[in-house]
Design a protein around this motif. Sequence first.
Motif, PDB file in Angstrom:
ATOM      1  N   LEU A 235      -5.803   3.368  -6.654  1.00 37.94           N
ATOM      2  CA  LEU A 235      -5.118   4.619  -6.337  1.00 37.94           C
ATOM      3  C   LEU A 235      -4.895   5.382  -7.642  1.00 37.94           C
ATOM      4  O   LEU A 235      -4.203   4.887  -8.540  1.00 37.94           O
ATOM      5  N   GLU A 261      -9.234   5.978  -4.390  1.00 34.37           N
ATOM      6  CA  GLU A 261      -8.620   7.119  -3.715  1.00 34.37           C
ATOM      7  C   GLU A 261      -7.810   7.928  -4.726  1.00 34.37           C
ATOM      8  O   GLU A 261      -7.092   7.363  -5.552  1.00 34.37           O
ATOM      9  N   LEU A 263      -4.743  10.520  -5.481  1.00 35.55           N
ATOM     10  CA  LEU A 263      -3.453  10.913  -4.919  1.00 35.55           C
ATOM     11  C   LEU A 263      -3.090  12.291  -5.459  1.00 35.55           C
ATOM     12  O   LEU A 263      -2.742  12.425  -6.637  1.00 35.55           O
ATOM     13  N   ARG A 281      -0.220   2.864   1.695  1.00 43.40           N
ATOM     14  CA  ARG A 281      -1.621   2.594   1.388  1.00 43.40           C
ATOM     15  C   ARG A 281      -1.831   1.116   1.066  1.00 43.40           C
ATOM     16  O   ARG A 281      -2.846   0.522   1.429  1.00 43.40           O
TER      17      ARG A 281
END
Length: 298
Positions: A235, A261, A263, A281
């Motif tokens: 993340l 991913e 953010l 998550r």
Amino acid sequence: MDWPRDLTGWPLAEQSSRIACRPHRWHVQQMGDGPVILLIHGAGGATHSWRDVMPLLAKQARVIALDLPGQGFTQAGTRARSGMMQTAEDIAALCAQEGWQPTAIVGHSAGAAVALRLSQIVLSPRGQAPDVVGINPALDKFDGIAGWLFPVLAKALALNPLTPLLFTLGGASDRRTRQLIERTGSTLTDEGYRLYSRLMGDRGHVGGTLQMMASWQLDALIADLPGITARCLFLAGETDSAVPVKVAQRAGASIPGAVVETLPDLGHLAHEEAPDLVAGRILSFVNSGQSDSVSRNA
């Protein structure tokens, strides 16, 4: 401040315990029941970094957070085991002693490197490598002049016993702490700034952090990334100016099956800025792995 340090006013202090496992005396916080999720903070941090994430994860899991050797409230038994590999080995020994089998290991920044190495040493209850979630994972070497200057500088600072005292003379003002954190792209609550100010004003913690920095070597781990077997989720905070998104993307591209991913609007301390989002998550990723395991074994 000498150990044992006073936990008064520390987040989730009621969940704290001190566990002796050679060579260190660890500060650990535990809460919840279910599969074990182990939390590892980044350089210069402590368990407080997970103060809002832990209760959310504990609704579905047994959550264990620890302070790295020499940092926060963990007393380092030796300065010789501050490197990433040694830290992972010592945490593995602690897990074995306490009977912890992590289903997932969550690491922030430098803690993500420890989490990846640890995933190669310990096994989950499924007999596989634990899942790894890296939050703004620091998985890159410095470029240019910093590549050789920074480690040398950190080592020189750490080896000088007066350095931590010089860093903390007069304490750490909330204003200076706020400025330092905001330069990483994150904005915290007043409590968040106060807690980091408390750590920055502690010469033992500063000394432990400097020793970790001086001992830090990532070459072997970076070379090993293609062989990582853990399911990995990275993340990356979009506004992180300490560990840019491209670092997570580059590392993720080297690990088979890793998911990266971004953010939006979050910085280096994304899990402190948006604990609900990050905890959600983590749980979603861990639960998906358990479901996959059940399907394969059915």
